[in-house]
Write an enzyme that holds these catalytic residues in place. Structure first.
Site, PDB file in Angstrom:
ATOM      1  N   LYS A 287      -4.397 -10.714  -7.473  1.00 40.15           N
ATOM      2  CA  LYS A 287      -5.676 -11.016  -6.814  1.00 40.15           C
ATOM      3  C   LYS A 287      -6.776 -10.086  -7.308  1.00 40.15           C
ATOM      4  CE  LYS A 287      -6.045  -8.147  -2.718  1.00 40.15           C
ATOM      5  NZ  LYS A 287      -6.666  -7.994  -1.433  1.00 40.15           N
TER       6      LYS A 287
ATOM      7  N   LYS B 125       0.831  -1.210   0.000  1.00 38.77           N
ATOM      8  CA  LYS B 125       0.000   0.000   0.000  1.00 38.77           C
ATOM      9  C   LYS B 125       0.857   1.247   0.000  1.00 38.77           C
ATOM     10  CE  LYS B 125      -4.356  -1.777   0.726  1.00 38.77           C
ATOM     11  NZ  LYS B 125      -5.706  -1.802   1.153  1.00 38.77           N
TER      12      LYS B 125
ATOM     13  N   LYS C 250     -10.571  -4.277  -5.940  1.00 38.90           N
ATOM     14  CA  LYS C 250     -11.372  -3.179  -6.491  1.00 38.90           C
ATOM     15  C   LYS C 250     -10.518  -2.151  -7.219  1.00 38.90           C
ATOM     16  CE  LYS C 250     -11.619  -1.548  -1.779  1.00 38.90           C
ATOM     17  NZ  LYS C 250     -11.566  -2.830  -1.105  1.00 38.90           N
TER      18      LYS C 250
END
Ligand code: ATP
Ligand code: LTN
Length: 335
Positions: A199, A117, A202
Site C-alpha cells: 500500500k 508495526k 509514508k
C-alpha cells in the site's frame, strides 16, 4: 438534546504522524466533505495514537496544525462539522482505560496492524501500540458514531470496536451505538507507485505522493511509476495480472470521476507513455487547490487556533456525556 436533528453521526481521524499522502486523501479524506452537509460530522487529528511510535515533539506540533489546515483545505468547513485535536478531549483517554478492561489480550494479539508495526519497530513494542485499537474504539464509541469512514486497512479496527461495544452493551444495556465502517469502493487501498504490491505509505516515500508536494515532483513520480512487465502494454484494469496499471487506473478514476471503462476507452492503443503523465496531470490538478489553500491557512495561526479550540469544546460536550454514562454503569461513585 444535543442531537435533536436525528442526523446520523460520522466520526473519523488521521494520525498527524507525517505528511498526508494520496492514499490518505483518495481513501478516506476525499469523501468526508461530501458528508458534512448530510450528517453530524466529527473529524480529528489522532495525536494520542501518533506517540505509539516515537515522535519529535516539534514536528508533531507542526504536523498536527498542518493536518488541521489540510482538513479545512480539502473542504471540511469548520462551521459545518466539528474539527478537533484528540488530546484536547481527555474523555477519549478516560474511556480508553475503562474499555481496556473489556478487551481481551487474545483479540488484541491478533490485530494485523499490531503485528506489522511491531515487526517494523522491534525495539519499541510498547503497550500503547498493543492497546491502540482500544483507544480507537473509545474515539468512536464516545461520540456514539453511526459510521466511520476509513481506508480498507482500518476495517479490522472498526470490527474490534464493534466487538467491544457489543460486549459492553451485553453487560450494561445499550450504552454504545454499534458503528459501521464506511469504506469507499474506489481508492480504499491505493498502492505504492514504486512497489504496487504494497500500500502507498509514508514509510516508502519514493512510491508515495504527498499532498503538499511540488507539481514537478509529483509528475516525476508518476512518470517513473512501475507498470507491469506483461507484453500487452495496454491500459486495462486487472489487479491480478496488472497491479501497477490497475493502481494508476484507480488513482485516475478517483481524481477525475471517470469509470474504469471510460478510462480504458480513453487510452485505447495509446500505451503507458501517454497514460502515466495523464494520471500525473490529473493528480497535480486535484491537489493544486488543496496545497494552495493549506499554505494560506498555515499563515493564519490565530484562525486555526480558533477552529481547534471551538472544536474541542463541542467535542468534549458530547464525549463527556457518554463518559458519565459509562462511569455510572460500571459503578464509579459520582463526584
Ligand atoms: P502509515 O504510513 O504509518 O501506515 P498511513 O499513511 O496508513 O500510516 P494513517 O494515519 O494510518 O496513515 O491512515 C489515515 C487514513 O488513511 C486511514 O483511514 C487509512 O485507512 C487511510 N489510508 C492509509 N493509507 C492508505 C492507502 N494507501 N490507500 C487508501 N487509504 C489509505
Ligand atoms: N487508526 C486510524 C486513525 C484513527 C481513527 C480513529 C480513525 C484513530 N482513531 C477513530 C477512525 C476513527 C488510522 O488511520 N491509522
Amino acid at each position: 438534546m444535543e442531537n435533536a436533528t436525528v442526523k446520523k453521526r460520522i466520526l473519523s481521524g488521521i494520525q498527524p504522524s507525517g505528511r498526508l499522502h494520496l492514499g490518505n486523501y483518495l481513501g478516506p479524506l476525499r469523501h468526508w466533505p461530501e458528508m458534512i452537509e448530510e450528517f453530524d460530522c466529527y473529524f480529528f487529528m489522532a495525536d494520542l495514537h501518533t506517540i505509539t511510535v516515537r515522535q519529535n515533539p516539534a514536528d508533531l506540533r507542526r504536523q498536527t496544525l498542518t493536518l488541521l489546515a489540510q482538513y479545512i483545505a480539502c473542504g471540511l468547513d469548520p462551521e459545518k462539522c466539528v474539527l478537533f485535536i484528540q488530546s484536547h478531549v481527555p474523555a477519549h483517554s478516560q474511556l480508553s482505560w475503562v474499555l481496556n478492561c473489556y478487551t481481551m489480550f487474545g483479540e488484541l494479539s491478533r490485530m494485523t496492524q499490531f503485528k506489522d508495526k511491531s515487526a517494523k519497530n522491534a525495539d519499541n513494542i510498547n503497550a500503547g501500540l498493543f492497546t491502540y485499537p482500544v483507544l480507537m474504539a473509545s474515539d468512536i464509541l464516545i461520540y456514539q458514531a453511526d459510521m466511520v469512514p476509513v481506508g480498507e486497512d482500518q476495517r479490522q479496527h472498526v470490527e474490534i470496536c464493534r466487538d467491544i461495544a457489543n460486549r459492553f452493551n451485553g453487560i450494561y444495556g445499550d450504552v454504545f451505538k454499534v458503528p459501521e465502517p464506511y469504506i469507499a469502493k474506489v481508492g480504499a487501498r491505493i498502492k505504492s507507485l514504486s512497489a504496487p504490491a504494497s500500500k502507498m505509505s509514508k514509510s516508502q516515500p519514493d512510491g508515495c505522493v504527498f499532498l503538499l508536494e511540488k507539481p514537478e515532483d509529483i509528475m516525476r513520480k508518476f512518470k517513473r511509476s512501475v507498470t507491469d512487465s506483461d507484453t500487452e502494454r495496454c491500459v486495462r484494469y486487472d489487479p491480478e495480472e496488472k497491479p501497477g496499471v490497475s493502481n494508476l487506473i484507480q488513482i485516475y478514476a478517483s481524481a477525475t470521476g471517470k469509470t474504469f471503462d471510460e478510462i480504458e476507452a480513453e487510452f485505447d492503443g495509446k500505451g503507458y507513455g501517454v497514460f502515466k503523465p495523464a494520471v500525473g496531470e490529473a493528480v497535480v490538478e486535484t491537489l493544486r487547490p488543496i496545497r494552495e489553500e493549506t499554505e494560506r491557512l498555515l499563515a493564519d495561526k490565530a484562525y486555526l487556533e480558533g477552529v481547534y479550540r471551538a472544536g474541542a469544546e463541542k467535542a468534549a460536550y458530547v464525549a463527556n456525556r457518554t463518559l458519565s454514562k459509562v462511569y455510572k454503569k460500571v459503578g464509579f461513585l459520582a463526584r
